[in-house]
Design an enzyme around this catalytic site. Structure first.
Site, mmCIF file in Angstrom:
data_model
loop_
_atom_site.group_PDB
_atom_site.id
_atom_site.type_symbol
_atom_site.label_atom_id
_atom_site.label_comp_id
_atom_site.label_asym_id
_atom_site.label_seq_id
_atom_site.Cartn_x
_atom_site.Cartn_y
_atom_site.Cartn_z
ATOM 1 N N HIS A 149 25.915 -23.117 -5.278
ATOM 2 C CA HIS A 149 26.867 -22.356 -4.479
ATOM 3 C C HIS A 149 28.286 -22.772 -4.842
ATOM 4 O O HIS A 149 28.507 -23.829 -5.441
ATOM 5 C CB HIS A 149 26.627 -22.604 -2.989
ATOM 6 C CG HIS A 149 25.271 -22.171 -2.526
ATOM 7 N ND1 HIS A 149 24.959 -20.852 -2.285
ATOM 8 C CD2 HIS A 149 24.146 -22.880 -2.273
ATOM 9 C CE1 HIS A 149 23.694 -20.769 -1.891
ATOM 10 N NE2 HIS A 149 23.174 -21.984 -1.888
ATOM 11 N N CYS A 190 29.036 -18.474 -6.554
ATOM 12 C CA CYS A 190 30.041 -17.560 -6.021
ATOM 13 C C CYS A 190 31.427 -18.055 -6.437
ATOM 14 O O CYS A 190 31.657 -19.258 -6.543
ATOM 15 C CB CYS A 190 29.951 -17.501 -4.497
ATOM 16 S SG CYS A 190 28.410 -16.791 -3.873
#
Length: 441
Positions: A149, A190
């Site tokens: 992430h 992301c």
């Protein structure tokens, strides 16, 4: 005569860059670092991607003593795994876990150890994991593949975060110390474009692909099936399935980029750094032994999109899918309770950041603007790094609390607006009076 004739046939291919010349001593070796920065069943896909990458590179002839793998290793034998001891990266794919080196696992998967591995700091890693490091030199190439992430300017490890400016400084340090000739980085997270934006000069020797632009989420893939999680990430499965279906000695990196960009249709795959490296063959960084393997099934772009989920929504969608499949009232009630608890944690994350913004700005009217994502390049690195660290330590462990990453841009906005890091750090202490949360996903 035979040699001359053969040479004439080869010259056009050599000129196009599609046929690597015989390796000389000056060409050096290929070194690889594979990092899955997460843990937990909902993050299955990160370790699955990294295990798949290992299988691909190993099949292409890169020896284990030149590959370092960092992953928590809590998926293959997880109690939720219906296939104990196995990990798959494709709905009809084979096990990708068998044979993967466990160089650094569990609490050993840290930013500090990652940096030591790349620096070749074997003394610093004595007694830690396998102790394996990258012993590269000025003629060697390094391939780094990272999955986890992220948020603007940061990539998560399980229990801490790697800031983009720190990573850039490390790469340039390695370059100055003649630790590589060229470096290739494929990063799945992301906002992954923000890990490279304006940080690497054209002559850096580093070429990177990011799964997303600096301003958007990446996407999980292969999210339907009996595992109640996603098997891979859209960017990762796209670049690997393409490489596996081609001859690495003839496919160029720029071809892999273009195909990956087209297949990763829900986020904007971008390239960074010394983009001239795109003209080299895949084999230069991923090995030249053609494994002649093909993906179990080639999914169309539409099929990939149908099974994809924004990365931060995987836990919620997985619970919702389990609820739809629940067969008993007791099971349904339990899952409904889990979904409610998850939604409550997400609401708490937003309220906490709103309170921090009010404390820092002193004006509730400014909060809405501060909590709106802005497409700005990061310049206030010192403030932002301290703010992220305080929010991570005092409020939500970001690697474990992936939804909390969605409000981190507010910290960046405050720093970019000129608010001091001291004010932000103090606000996190005043607002987050609860024990640091590790499950705000």
């Amino acid at each position: 005569m035979k040699f001359a004739a053969a040479l004439m046939l080869m010259l056009p291919l050599i000129a196009s860059g599609r046929v690597p010349l015989a390796k000389t001593e000056e060409e050096g070796d290929i070194w690889v670092v594979l990092v899955a920065g997460s843990d937990g069943w909902y993050n299955y896909r990160h370790q699955s991607d990294i295990c798949h990458a290992y299988q691909l590179l190993s099949a292409n002839g890169i020896p284990d003593d030149h590959i370092v793998v960092m992953m928590v290793d809590d998926i293959a034998n997880n109690r939720q795994n219906p296939y104990p001891g196995k990990i798959i990266n494709h709905p009809t794919g084979d096990d990708v876990y068998a044979g993967v080196p466990k160089d650094y696992t569990g609490r050993e998967v840290t930013v500090e150890n990652f940096f030591k591995v790349l620096r070749g700091d074997s003394k610093g890693l004595a007694g830690v994991g396998s102790g394996k490091v990258i012993n590269s030199g000025p003629n060697d190439r390094i391939f780094i593949n990272m999955d986890d992430h992220g948020s603007p300017g940061l990539f998560c490890f399980p229990y801490e975060n790697m800031m983009a400016n720190d990573f850039a400084n490390l790469v340039m340090e390695l370059k100055e110390n003649n630790k590589f000739k060229e470096m290739l980085v494929y990063m799945e997270s992301c906002y992954s474009g923000s890990m490279f934006q304006d940080l690497f000069p054209e002559d850096s020797g580093m070429y990177a692909l990011s799964a997303a632009s600096p301003y958007e989420s990446s996407w999980a893939a292969y999210c339907s099936g009996p595992l109640n999680t996603c098997l891979g990430d859209l960017f990762s499965v796209s670049w690997m399935e393409d490489v596996e279906s081609k001859d690495p000695n003839s496919e160029l990196l720029k071809e892999n980029f273009k195909i990956t960009r087209d297949l990763t249709s829900l986020s904007d795959v971008m390239q960074w750094g010394q983009t001239s490296i795109e003209n080299e063959v895949v084999a230069a960084f991923m090995g030249g032994k053609n494994s002649n393997t093909s993906p179990a099934k080639k999914y169309s772009v539409e099929e990939r999109k149908a099974s994809a989920i924004p990365s931060q929504d995987v836990p919620l969608v997985s619970l919702q899918n389990r609820l739809k499949a629940a067969k008993t009232l007791e099971e349904k009630a339990h899952l409904e309770s889990e979904i409610t608890a998850l939604e409550n944690r997400r609401s708490l994350v937003k309220r906490v950041m709103e309170k921090i913004a009010v404390k820092v700005s002193g004006d509730e009217k400014l909060v809405s603007d501060l909590m709106t994502e802005k497409q700005e390049k990061i310049t206030a690195w010192d403030c932002y790094g301290k703010a992220v660290d305080a929010f991570h330590k005092n409020c939500f462990t970001l690697g474990q609390s992936t939804f909390a990453l969605t409000v981190v841009p507010t910290l960046l906005n405050m720093c970019q607006a000129g608010y001091s890091s001291d004010a932000i750090v103090e606000a996190t202490k005043n607002v987050c009076v609860f024990p640091t949360m590790h499950n705000a996903y």
